[in-house]
Structure formats: C-alpha cells, structure tokens
Design a protein around this motif. Structure first.
Motif, PDB file in Angstrom:
ATOM      1  N   UNK A   1      -8.911   2.490   4.015  1.00  0.00           N
ATOM      2  CA  UNK A   1      -7.573   3.043   3.778  1.00  0.00           C
ATOM      3  C   UNK A   1      -6.558   1.917   3.572  1.00  0.00           C
ATOM      4  N   UNK A   2      -6.574   0.933   4.460  1.00  0.00           N
ATOM      5  CA  UNK A   2      -5.636  -0.189   4.334  1.00  0.00           C
ATOM      6  C   UNK A   2      -5.913  -1.005   3.078  1.00  0.00           C
ATOM      7  N   UNK A   3      -7.182  -1.158   2.726  1.00  0.00           N
ATOM      8  CA  UNK A   3      -7.519  -1.884   1.496  1.00  0.00           C
ATOM      9  C   UNK A   3      -7.046  -1.114   0.266  1.00  0.00           C
ATOM     10  N   UNK A   4      -7.118   0.207   0.325  1.00  0.00           N
ATOM     11  CA  UNK A   4      -6.630   1.029  -0.798  1.00  0.00           C
ATOM     12  C   UNK A   4      -5.126   0.858  -0.977  1.00  0.00           C
ATOM     13  N   UNK A   5      -4.405   0.805   0.145  1.00  0.00           N
ATOM     14  CA  UNK A   5      -2.955   0.604   0.081  1.00  0.00           C
ATOM     15  C   UNK A   5      -2.645  -0.769  -0.514  1.00  0.00           C
ATOM     16  N   UNK A   6      -3.425  -1.780  -0.127  1.00  0.00           N
ATOM     17  CA  UNK A   6      -3.232  -3.131  -0.657  1.00  0.00           C
ATOM     18  C   UNK A   6      -3.477  -3.204  -2.159  1.00  0.00           C
ATOM     19  N   UNK A   7      -4.533  -2.537  -2.621  1.00  0.00           N
ATOM     20  CA  UNK A   7      -4.991  -2.688  -4.000  1.00  0.00           C
ATOM     21  C   UNK A   7      -4.352  -1.701  -4.974  1.00  0.00           C
ATOM     22  N   UNK A   8      -3.650  -0.689  -4.474  1.00  0.00           N
ATOM     23  CA  UNK A   8      -3.163   0.377  -5.354  1.00  0.00           C
ATOM     24  C   UNK A   8      -2.047  -0.078  -6.282  1.00  0.00           C
ATOM     25  N   UNK A   9      -1.226  -1.030  -5.831  1.00  0.00           N
ATOM     26  CA  UNK A   9      -0.083  -1.453  -6.631  1.00  0.00           C
ATOM     27  C   UNK A   9       1.088  -0.500  -6.562  1.00  0.00           C
ATOM     28  N   UNK A  10       1.006   0.508  -5.687  1.00  0.00           N
ATOM     29  CA  UNK A  10       2.058   1.520  -5.592  1.00  0.00           C
ATOM     30  C   UNK A  10       2.974   1.317  -4.395  1.00  0.00           C
ATOM     31  N   UNK A  11       2.741   0.252  -3.621  1.00  0.00           N
ATOM     32  CA  UNK A  11       3.508   0.074  -2.398  1.00  0.00           C
ATOM     33  C   UNK A  11       4.310  -1.224  -2.442  1.00  0.00           C
ATOM     34  N   UNK A  12       5.361  -1.260  -1.643  1.00  0.00           N
ATOM     35  CA  UNK A  12       6.230  -2.435  -1.577  1.00  0.00           C
ATOM     36  C   UNK A  12       5.529  -3.583  -0.854  1.00  0.00           C
ATOM     37  N   UNK A  13       6.027  -4.815  -1.027  1.00  0.00           N
ATOM     38  CA  UNK A  13       5.366  -5.989  -0.436  1.00  0.00           C
ATOM     39  C   UNK A  13       5.208  -5.915   1.089  1.00  0.00           C
ATOM     40  N   UNK A  14       6.195  -5.341   1.793  1.00  0.00           N
ATOM     41  CA  UNK A  14       6.107  -5.247   3.251  1.00  0.00           C
ATOM     42  C   UNK A  14       4.937  -4.356   3.659  1.00  0.00           C
ATOM     43  N   UNK A  15       4.789  -3.223   2.982  1.00  0.00           N
ATOM     44  CA  UNK A  15       3.686  -2.307   3.275  1.00  0.00           C
ATOM     45  C   UNK A  15       2.342  -2.963   2.989  1.00  0.00           C
ATOM     46  N   UNK A  16       2.265  -3.679   1.880  1.00  0.00           N
ATOM     47  CA  UNK A  16       1.023  -4.360   1.511  1.00  0.00           C
ATOM     48  C   UNK A  16       0.660  -5.405   2.564  1.00  0.00           C
ATOM     49  N   UNK A  17       1.672  -6.159   3.007  1.00  0.00           N
ATOM     50  CA  UNK A  17       1.430  -7.200   4.009  1.00  0.00           C
ATOM     51  C   UNK A  17       0.957  -6.583   5.338  1.00  0.00           C
ATOM     52  N   UNK A  18       1.618  -5.517   5.770  1.00  0.00           N
ATOM     53  CA  UNK A  18       1.241  -4.867   7.027  1.00  0.00           C
ATOM     54  C   UNK A  18      -0.154  -4.253   6.934  1.00  0.00           C
ATOM     55  N   UNK A  19      -0.467  -3.658   5.788  1.00  0.00           N
ATOM     56  CA  UNK A  19      -1.792  -3.069   5.595  1.00  0.00           C
ATOM     57  C   UNK A  19      -2.875  -4.134   5.683  1.00  0.00           C
ATOM     58  N   UNK A  20      -2.603  -5.300   5.089  1.00  0.00           N
ATOM     59  CA  UNK A  20      -3.567  -6.393   5.164  1.00  0.00           C
ATOM     60  C   UNK A  20      -3.772  -6.874   6.591  1.00  0.00           C
ATOM     61  N   UNK A  21      -2.680  -6.928   7.352  1.00  0.00           N
ATOM     62  CA  UNK A  21      -2.772  -7.362   8.746  1.00  0.00           C
ATOM     63  C   UNK A  21      -3.587  -6.379   9.577  1.00  0.00           C
ATOM     64  N   UNK A  22      -3.400  -5.087   9.347  1.00  0.00           N
ATOM     65  CA  UNK A  22      -4.151  -4.077  10.088  1.00  0.00           C
ATOM     66  C   UNK A  22      -5.635  -4.092   9.714  1.00  0.00           C
ATOM     67  N   UNK A  23      -5.918  -4.313   8.447  1.00  0.00           N
ATOM     68  CA  UNK A  23      -7.319  -4.405   8.011  1.00  0.00           C
ATOM     69  C   UNK A  23      -8.020  -5.569   8.696  1.00  0.00           C
ATOM     70  N   UNK A  24      -7.340  -6.706   8.790  1.00  0.00           N
ATOM     71  CA  UNK A  24      -7.904  -7.866   9.477  1.00  0.00           C
ATOM     72  C   UNK A  24      -8.063  -7.596  10.968  1.00  0.00           C
TER      73      UNK A  24
END
Length: 216
Positions: A103-126
C-alpha cells in the motif's frame, strides 16, 4: 468519581455509610499497561510508531482509498486513553504487514500524491521492514490476546476477589510461557522480510531478549 471530599463516592457514602469504593479493575489494568510500556524507551518508540499508521490514513480520504483497495482492511482509530486500541492496531498491522508495505509503495509510485505524503509513505514502508519493529510487533502480538482476555474478565458486571485472583494467576502463567519462548521468537522476527532494506543500527539478539523480558 473517586474524590474523597466532593466526588461521587463521597456523595454515595453520605447516604450509604457502609458503601465501599473500589477502583475499576479494568481501568487499573489499562493504567498499568500504559505505565509499563512508557518506561521502556524502545517499547515507547514502537507504540508511538504504531499509532502513526492510523494517523497517516485518517488525515486523507485519498490515502484511505488506496488502503481500501490494496489492504481492504481499515486501521483502528488512534487513542491514547484506551489500551485496547493498541491491541487492535497490533493485530491489524501484524496480519496485514505485507499488504501495508504494498500500500505504501503504491502511494509512493502512483505520482498522485504530494511530496510530504510520498516521504511519509516511504518511511512507513521502511519501518515495516525494520527488524526491531518486527520483533516488537511479534512480541506484543503474542502478549495482547492474554491482556484482552484479562481485560474482558475484569469488565464483567458480576465479579469477586476469587475470580480476579484466578484470572490474574492464569495471566501470569501465560506471560511466563511467552518469556520462556523469547529466544526462538527473536530468531523468527528476522525471517520473512519481503525485500532487502538499508543497513541500519538494530538491537542485538541479547538486547531483544532483555527488553522483551522487561516488557513482559
């Protein structure tokens, strides 16, 4: 409620002098669990990170729609008051960890979210791949069913001291079994990572066992 001069217990005792105030046993257990976990730094960090998953999705319906599509299971709403929030959150993250990573990887890769959301999603995935986090997730996934069972028994409308004593003794026996299995649990927590992660400082096997024994 328990105020000795102007609380509810005082008002009742003014009318019924033989009435005795007894603090809710379930509430006492809730306070004990909060105190026990907040005094161990690594455990406190774990529960702080755990609550972040729910907060991340609750702030955006767009994020939640991805969660519904990929995981098909909602995370419980965060609460600092009731201990059973942690129990439900642990079970959800433990059972759907791999789905949450996707789910977090999908948010990162979708290109539909703002940079803050992408960064937080990456942190949660890790975080979900982190060895320390996985260990405490597994540890409390074993502990929480016993806490929930004791909590439910203490909330019964009809209860006596004998029942409480038996319930506590059974709880202690169950927790001791978990303590006895800590060594094998430490090994299991490092197995099953779906992808390689960056090298970072993690706790040693001995540290895991020591903190787990203290937490349980």
């Amino acid at each position: 409620m328990r105020g000795a001069t102007a609380g509810v217990q005082k008002k009742i005792q003014d009318v019924y002098p033989n009435a005795h105030y007894i603090h809710c046993y379930a509430h006492q257990l809730n306070l004990i669990m909060q105190q026990a976990t907040s005094h161990i730094t690594k455990v406190r960090i774990f529960f702080s990170n755990l609550s972040g998953f729910s907060s991340f999705f609750s702030r955006s319906s767009k994020r939640t729609s991805v969660l519904d599509k990929v995981v098909a299971h909602r995370l419980p709403a965060s609460s600092n008051v009731r201990w059973n929030f942690h129990s439900r959150a642990i079970n959800t993250v433990f059972e759907h960890r791999e789905d949450l990573i996707r789910c977090f990887e999908s948010i990162q890769d979708s290109g539909d979210f703002d940079p803050i959301t992408v960064r937080e999603a990456g942190a949660f995935a890790m975080l979900l791949e982190d060895q320390d986090f996985k260990f405490f997730l597994q540890l409390f996934h074993h502990i929480m069913p016993h806490v929930d069972l004791l909590y439910a028994k203490l909330q019964k409308k009809v209860i006596d001291s004998v029942c409480i004593q038996e319930s506590i003794q059974q709880f202690q026996q169950d927790i001791q079994k978990i303590r006895n299995s800590l060594h094998s649990m430490v090994g299991q927590s490092s197995v099953g990572s779906s992808q390689p992660v960056k090298k970072r400082r993690t706790l040693s096997v001995e540290d895991h066992e020591r903190i787990a024994a203290e937490a349980s």
